[in-house]
Scaffold this motif. Structure first.
Motif, short mmCIF file in Angstrom:
data_model
loop_
_atom_site.label_atom_id
_atom_site.label_comp_id
_atom_site.label_asym_id
_atom_site.label_seq_id
_atom_site.Cartn_x
_atom_site.Cartn_y
_atom_site.Cartn_z
N ALA A 38 -10.73 2.37 7.06
CA ALA A 38 -10.41 1.29 7.99
C ALA A 38 -10.76 1.65 9.43
O ALA A 38 -11.34 0.83 10.14
CB ALA A 38 -8.92 0.94 7.86
N PRO A 39 -10.44 2.87 9.92
CA PRO A 39 -10.84 3.20 11.29
C PRO A 39 -12.35 3.14 11.51
O PRO A 39 -12.82 2.71 12.55
CB PRO A 39 -10.30 4.63 11.47
N LEU A 42 -2.54 -5.43 12.38
CA LEU A 42 -2.45 -5.96 11.02
C LEU A 42 -1.79 -7.34 11.04
O LEU A 42 -1.07 -7.67 11.98
CB LEU A 42 -1.63 -5.02 10.14
N ASN A 43 -2.07 -8.10 10.02
CA ASN A 43 -1.37 -9.37 9.84
C ASN A 43 -1.23 -9.64 8.34
O ASN A 43 -2.00 -9.14 7.53
CB ASN A 43 -2.12 -10.53 10.52
N GLU A 44 -0.22 -10.41 7.99
CA GLU A 44 0.02 -10.75 6.59
C GLU A 44 -1.01 -11.78 6.12
O GLU A 44 -1.22 -12.80 6.78
CB GLU A 44 1.43 -11.32 6.41
N GLU A 89 -3.89 -7.58 6.17
CA GLU A 89 -5.25 -7.66 6.68
C GLU A 89 -5.36 -6.93 8.01
O GLU A 89 -4.44 -6.97 8.83
CB GLU A 89 -5.66 -9.13 6.86
N CYS A 90 -6.47 -6.27 8.21
CA CYS A 90 -6.72 -5.47 9.40
C CYS A 90 -7.68 -6.20 10.33
O CYS A 90 -8.64 -6.84 9.87
CB CYS A 90 -7.30 -4.12 8.99
N HIS A 91 -7.46 -6.13 11.62
CA HIS A 91 -8.33 -6.78 12.59
C HIS A 91 -8.19 -6.06 13.93
O HIS A 91 -7.40 -5.12 14.06
CB HIS A 91 -7.96 -8.26 12.76
N ALA A 92 -8.94 -6.47 14.91
CA ALA A 92 -8.83 -5.89 16.25
C ALA A 92 -9.14 -6.95 17.30
O ALA A 92 -9.88 -7.90 17.05
CB ALA A 92 -9.78 -4.70 16.41
N ASP A 144 -4.05 -1.77 -1.48
CA ASP A 144 -2.62 -1.94 -1.75
C ASP A 144 -1.82 -0.68 -1.43
O ASP A 144 -0.71 -0.75 -0.88
CB ASP A 144 -2.40 -2.32 -3.22
N GLU A 145 -2.36 0.48 -1.77
CA GLU A 145 -1.62 1.73 -1.54
C GLU A 145 -1.46 1.98 -0.04
O GLU A 145 -0.40 2.43 0.42
CB GLU A 145 -2.34 2.91 -2.21
N VAL A 146 -2.50 1.70 0.72
CA VAL A 146 -2.41 1.86 2.17
C VAL A 146 -1.41 0.86 2.74
O VAL A 146 -0.59 1.19 3.61
CB VAL A 146 -3.80 1.68 2.83
N ALA A 147 -1.44 -0.37 2.23
CA ALA A 147 -0.50 -1.39 2.70
C ALA A 147 0.95 -0.98 2.41
O ALA A 147 1.84 -1.20 3.23
CB ALA A 147 -0.81 -2.72 2.02
#
Length: 222
Positions: A29-30, A168-170, A177-180, A204-207
């Motif tokens: 993700a980074p 993040l957002n649901e 979900e990841c965003h910037a 899922d595991e990261v979440a």
């Protein structure tokens, strides 16, 4: 046989030509945010270049363009020690990935100028792990503004400050979900331009780790 359709026109901003698809599906993700930051920062800068200098008649050179032309006429373009054409950018972060994204974006938007990105410690004013779109945007705006206030001026007068914030957002299906968000601020007028990346679903595991209180970067490395 019909001829093939013409290729699509190039994207409006140079950094939008970066291909996010070049990052593999297994990229962290980074890493994806780093690519996204550079691309969308370019978009924010494109917007800034249009309306930071707005207000003139159609077809007339904007104040921003006249300022750049004047700097070029003085033979600018060297980094410190020298010339008037260097563009100094305050980056509200000590994260080298964010600083590099800013360097790439500004060099693409201002190719005739030397760009000096200056890392400035700046608080986001939101949680270490923003969990909503609104908090992520506010974090970018706060970092941009706080970088301006915290800069000591030792490396010369700056023209822009930048805040970048990942969050993040649901999602609609119970996913995270990841965003910037990126905020570019013109320091002499305090005007800002904003851009947001697309969102992507994190595993899922990261979440699960994030929901248990771990920051995304740590969860991604766990």
């Amino acid at each position: 046989m019909c001829p093939p359709p013409p290729p699509p026109p190039p994207p409006p901003f140079p950094l939008l030509r970066l291909r996010l698809a070049s990052a593999s599906a297994s990229a962290s993700a980074p890493a994806l945010l780093r690519y996204g930051a550079a691309v969308l920062l370019g978009a924010a800068l494109g917007g800034a270049a249009r309306w930071f200098g707005s207000g003139g008649a159609a077809g007339a050179a904007s104040p921003a363009k006249r300022e750049l032309a004047a700097a070029e006429g003085k033979g600018g373009g060297q980094v410190e020690g020298g010339a008037s054409g260097a563009i100094r950018v305050l980056v509200g972060s000590t994260n080298p990935c964010k600083v590099k994204a800013c360097q790439l974006a500004f060099e693409a938007v201002f190719p005739k100028h030397e760009v000096v990105c200056i890392s400035v410690k700046a608080k986001s004013g939101v949680d270490d792990q923003p969990m909503t779109d609104a908090d992520t945007r506010l974090g970018a705006q706060n970092r941009s503004q706080n970088a301006m206030h915290n800069y000591d001026g030792q490396r010369g007068e700056a023209t822009y400050s930048v805040g970048l914030e990942g969050g993040l957002n649901e999602g609609n299906l119970g996913t995270l979900e990841c965003h910037a968000w990126m905020c570019v601020r013109k320091l002499d007028t305090d005007q800002e331009s904003l851009a947001r990346t697309a969102s992507f679903t994190i595993p899922d595991e990261v979440a699960r780790l994030v929901r248990e209180g771990m920051e995304l970067g740590d969860a991604d490395d766990a």
